[in-house]
Design a protein around this motif. Sequence first.
Motif, short mmCIF file in Angstrom:
data_model
loop_
_atom_site.label_atom_id
_atom_site.label_comp_id
_atom_site.label_asym_id
_atom_site.label_seq_id
_atom_site.Cartn_x
_atom_site.Cartn_y
_atom_site.Cartn_z
N LYS A 160 7.03 9.09 -38.97
CA LYS A 160 6.21 10.23 -39.82
C LYS A 160 5.50 9.68 -40.89
CE LYS A 160 8.59 14.42 -38.42
NZ LYS A 160 10.06 14.37 -38.30
N ALA A 161 6.15 8.84 -41.79
CA ALA A 161 5.40 8.00 -42.88
C ALA A 161 4.37 7.33 -42.27
CB ALA A 161 6.40 7.22 -43.58
N ARG A 164 1.63 9.94 -40.57
CA ARG A 164 0.94 11.09 -41.33
C ARG A 164 0.35 10.61 -42.62
NH1 ARG A 164 5.76 15.72 -40.63
NH2 ARG A 164 5.11 16.03 -38.33
N THR A 165 0.89 9.66 -43.21
CA THR A 165 0.46 9.17 -44.67
C THR A 165 -0.02 7.69 -44.42
OG1 THR A 165 2.51 10.11 -45.40
CG2 THR A 165 1.32 8.83 -46.95
N ILE A 166 0.62 6.70 -43.91
CA ILE A 166 0.07 5.17 -44.25
C ILE A 166 -1.28 4.94 -43.36
CG2 ILE A 166 0.75 2.76 -43.99
CD1 ILE A 166 3.64 3.82 -44.45
N MET A 169 -4.09 7.09 -44.72
CA MET A 169 -4.81 6.83 -45.83
C MET A 169 -5.65 5.60 -45.63
SD MET A 169 -1.44 6.70 -48.58
CE MET A 169 -1.94 5.17 -49.34
N ARG A 173 -8.72 10.41 -41.08
CA ARG A 173 -8.01 11.26 -40.45
C ARG A 173 -7.85 11.11 -38.87
NH1 ARG A 173 -7.00 16.28 -39.51
NH2 ARG A 173 -9.23 16.77 -38.96
#
Length: 206
Positions: A160-161, A164-166, A169, A173
């Motif tokens: 998920k990290a 959804r984030t790394i 960023m 998207r």
Amino acid sequence: VAIFFNTPDDAFLNSAYLSELWAVKDLIRIKNLFPKNWSTDREQQLNDEVRHARLLLNELKKNSKVIVEDLAFSMQEKIYRKYINLSSYNTMSSSGIVHNMTEARALWIYKTYLKVGNNQEYKDCIVGIIEDEKKHFIYNTDVIDQQDSFFKTAINSIDKAIFRTILPMQFGRVIFNSDNFWKKYYTDMPLIEINRKISLNSESGA
Ligand SMILES: [Fe+2]
Ligand SMILES: [Fe+2]
């Protein structure tokens, strides 16, 4: 795509092909480790993954001028390896946990491609693959030991990290339409860069 692929779609399909091939290789490793515990369901799963890899390879052969064959460019190696070696486990239960995570992510990736991809032939091919993957969750879950919940939570958190984030960023998207994403994916460099300044700051703050 500035690299050797004509389109992000070809780059995407090649990564999907190698990720299916990684699953084949890893399931064969587990089959050889635990031949007596290898069920007909899991044999079916292995055969499905072989077929998926072949279907994707055939599409690439028809459409793409280049095909990358090196498993170092599977998502398991290229994206996860910086955080965890997904083939370093050695229990049957862990195989269920690892493959449930990678297959859930694959399902998300395939469904995302159906929404944002541009090659209709690739989409048709992927629709067939998605149907098989749904059965595999049942086969994987059958071999999971409930005591393993710590490991399950840990690798699901890493997954998920990353997604959804790394990656968002760094690449926005819709990562699969990002030329920059694929440019980095198919280099020898690590795909995921950690901002050195941020990581040093957080270390010194600890
Ligand atoms: Fe598959
Ligand atoms: Fe699968």
